[in-house]
Design a protein around this motif. Structure first.
Motif, PDB file in Angstrom:
ATOM      1  N   THR A  26     -36.163 -32.200  -6.482  1.00 21.76           N
ATOM      2  CA  THR A  26     -37.474 -31.742  -6.590  1.00 21.76           C
ATOM      3  C   THR A  26     -38.134 -32.556  -7.630  1.00 21.76           C
ATOM      4  N   GLY A  87     -36.483 -27.776 -21.741  1.00 17.63           N
ATOM      5  CA  GLY A  87     -36.995 -27.837 -20.421  1.00 17.63           C
ATOM      6  C   GLY A  87     -37.955 -26.479 -20.133  1.00 17.63           C
ATOM      7  N   ALA A  88     -38.487 -26.425 -19.028  1.00 14.68           N
ATOM      8  CA  ALA A  88     -39.156 -25.159 -18.314  1.00 14.68           C
ATOM      9  C   ALA A  88     -38.188 -24.189 -18.236  1.00 14.68           C
ATOM     10  N   ILE A  89     -36.794 -24.231 -17.958  1.00 13.02           N
ATOM     11  CA  ILE A  89     -36.053 -23.441 -17.834  1.00 13.02           C
ATOM     12  C   ILE A  89     -35.758 -22.630 -19.008  1.00 13.02           C
ATOM     13  N   ASN A  92     -39.263 -20.557 -19.663  1.00 11.66           N
ATOM     14  CA  ASN A  92     -39.091 -19.051 -18.872  1.00 11.66           C
ATOM     15  C   ASN A  92     -37.997 -18.257 -19.314  1.00 11.66           C
ATOM     16  N   TYR A 113     -38.718 -19.705  -8.294  1.00 11.86           N
ATOM     17  CA  TYR A 113     -37.450 -20.282  -9.343  1.00 11.86           C
ATOM     18  C   TYR A 113     -36.776 -18.956  -9.688  1.00 11.86           C
ATOM     19  N   ASN A 159     -46.194 -18.876  -9.883  1.00  7.89           N
ATOM     20  CA  ASN A 159     -45.877 -19.934  -9.970  1.00  7.89           C
ATOM     21  C   ASN A 159     -46.492 -21.069  -9.198  1.00  7.89           C
ATOM     22  N   ASN A 163     -43.018 -23.636  -6.232  1.00  9.06           N
ATOM     23  CA  ASN A 163     -41.680 -24.150  -5.475  1.00  9.06           C
ATOM     24  C   ASN A 163     -41.065 -22.965  -4.965  1.00  9.06           C
ATOM     25  N   ASP A 191     -45.711 -20.093 -14.040  1.00 11.31           N
ATOM     26  CA  ASP A 191     -44.642 -21.278 -14.315  1.00 11.31           C
ATOM     27  C   ASP A 191     -45.589 -22.484 -13.500  1.00 11.31           C
ATOM     28  N   VAL A 193     -44.772 -25.795 -13.631  1.00 11.55           N
ATOM     29  CA  VAL A 193     -43.951 -27.091 -13.957  1.00 11.55           C
ATOM     30  C   VAL A 193     -44.316 -28.197 -12.881  1.00 11.55           C
ATOM     31  N   TYR A 194     -44.756 -27.879 -11.667  1.00  9.19           N
ATOM     32  CA  TYR A 194     -45.392 -28.786 -10.826  1.00  9.19           C
ATOM     33  C   TYR A 194     -46.920 -29.226 -11.031  1.00  9.19           C
ATOM     34  N   SER A 220     -43.056 -28.474 -18.347  1.00 10.76           N
ATOM     35  CA  SER A 220     -42.082 -29.380 -18.691  1.00 10.76           C
ATOM     36  C   SER A 220     -42.352 -30.896 -18.278  1.00 10.76           C
ATOM     37  N   SER A 222     -40.254 -32.629 -16.592  1.00 14.91           N
ATOM     38  CA  SER A 222     -39.283 -32.993 -15.550  1.00 14.91           C
ATOM     39  C   SER A 222     -39.916 -33.249 -14.225  1.00 14.91           C
ATOM     40  N   LYS A 223     -40.917 -32.675 -13.837  1.00 21.73           N
ATOM     41  CA  LYS A 223     -41.327 -32.761 -12.504  1.00 21.73           C
ATOM     42  C   LYS A 223     -42.300 -33.792 -12.165  1.00 21.73           C
ATOM     43  N   ARG A 231     -35.089 -33.375 -20.972  1.00 22.76           N
ATOM     44  CA  ARG A 231     -34.892 -31.660 -21.049  1.00 22.76           C
ATOM     45  C   ARG A 231     -35.980 -31.289 -22.206  1.00 22.76           C
TER      46      ARG A 231
END
Ligand SMILES: Cc1ncc(COP(=O)(O)O)c(C=O)c1O
Length: 372
Positions: A26, A87-89, A92, A113, A159, A163, A191, A193-194, A220, A222-223, A231
């Motif tokens: 992803t 991270g976004a994890i 959240n 997610y 989101n 995703n 969220d 994150v994208y 974040s 990450s994506k 992270r």
């Protein structure tokens, strides 16, 4: 505290390192250290910065430089509206931990997610699912949302970009959701994150944090920024929410690591270059995927407007998991079954990874479809 297994993470842990063609990824294809420092024009100087760094915990909530960089991704935000997370994890999880009480009504879109509905469920919240359906191009049905809110509604969880569907809500659409949230004084957690890799325009859709006084954005590196290895994520929210989050965060984070903070600053200060690469990759790869789908009578989809993933529908007499496992065994190609995302009947593809891997992978899927 009991919590459901995280379907997509279990699938990834089981197969991600045992496949030949990963079409389940992803992240926009992750950058090497070399690519990052080269893109930032820091190849000759970054080592001096790192060598001089005394490896303390660093700034607890993220360096001022990093938080200013994060704030600058938004139009209405200051450093005080930001906090750095694992991270976004982590972002959240912290928002849910901070804001959700047993009995609160939490409305979450699905698919999304899994954190966003399984964590509040585990806290004893009254979780209501707002289904994103194919017939609405995977956008929320606003009448349905209006019928789900009540005086007890603490938060609406979105989101955007989504995703796994790749659907995208624009500012006008988000403002209609803001109106519904305002009617019951609920937070909106979005969220994001994208964010930054839309298929058209400049690639960046407005953030909920800039649209609503109770809007909370998580995101974040990450994506869209291709740096999952850092992270490093963040929350952007009203100051009083950041203060409440900081109280919880002290118990599980301390800080995110000085080297990660430094590299994230480098990336954010060169966002045009990094997001430019990400937009080219996602747009070119989606064109490739779209052409493949037009030629494959057994595959259909709703074309994504953003993000890195979309849901494919295969006209095969198998459930999504059996299909994905059989494909992996026969051809080494990895997708994510809809069942791992509470979306049976679909298969998720990630279209932002290496284009050669995707081209060969799709060819093998075509072969597989003629063999079953
Ligand atoms: C919607 C969404 N939110 C959050 C995350 C977690 O991202 P991070 O790597 O920043 O923790 C993911 C990862 O797949 C995601 O898809």
């Amino acid at each position: 505290m009991k919590i459901r297994e995280f379907g997509v993470e279990i699938w990834m842990n089981e197969y991600e390192n045992n496949c030949d063609y990963n079409l389940a990824e992803t992240c926009v294809e992750s950058l090497t250290f070399d690519q990052l420092v080269t893109m930032a024009g820091k190849k000759d100087s970054f080592a001096d910065d790192l060598l001089a760094m005394k490896l303390t915990y660093g700034a607890i909530e993220g360096s001022d430089r990093l938080r200013d960089n994060i704030a600058s991704l938004y139009t209405e935000q200051k450093r005080e509206n930001t906090i750095v997370t694992h991270g976004a994890i982590g972002a959240n999880a912290l928002i849910h931990e901070t804001l959700v009480n047993p009995g609160d009504r939490i409305i979450s879109v699905l698919p999304t997610y899994q954190q966003h509905y399984s964590i509040p469920e585990s806290y004893g919240a009254d979780v209501q699912i707002l289904s994103l359906r194919e017939e609405n191009a995977f956008l929320p049905d606003l009448e349905e949302l209006a019928s789900l809110v009540n005086d007890n509604t603490k938060m609406i969880v979105l989101n955007n970009p989504n995703n796994p569907t790749g659907s995208l809500m624009d500012a006008d659409f988000l403002l209609k959701i803001v109106e519904i949230a305002r009617s019951c004084d609920a937070y909106i957690l979005c969220d994001e994150v994208y964010r930054g890799i839309d298929q058209s325009g400049d690639g960046t859709t407005v953030s909920i944090a800039d649209l609503y006084e109770k809007g909370i954005s998580t995101s974040s590196m990450s994506k869209a920024f291709s740096l999952a290895g850092l992270r490093l994520g963040w929350i952007v929210a009203p100051e009083e929410v950041i203060h409440q989050v900081a109280i919880h965060r002290d118990y599980n984070t301390i800080s995110v690591g000085m080297i990660n903070d430094y590299l994230a600053c480098m990336a954010l200060e060169n966002r045009e270059t990094i997001l430019g690469r990400s937009k080219s990759m996602t747009r070119e790869n989606l064109a490739l995927l779209d052409a493949w789908i037009q030629d494959e009578p057994k595959v259909s989809y709703i074309k994504p407007q953003s993000g890195t993933t979309t849901l494919l529908k295969f006209d095969v007499p198998m459930n999504s998991r059996d299909f994905c496992v059989a494909l992996l065994k026969a051809k080494g190609v990895m997708f994510t079954p809809g069942s791992a995302l509470d979306m049976e009947g679909y298969v998720r593809i990630g279209f932002a990874n290496n284009p050669e891997v995707m081209a060969v992978g799709l060819k093998l899927v075509s072969e597989f479809l003629t063999e079953i």
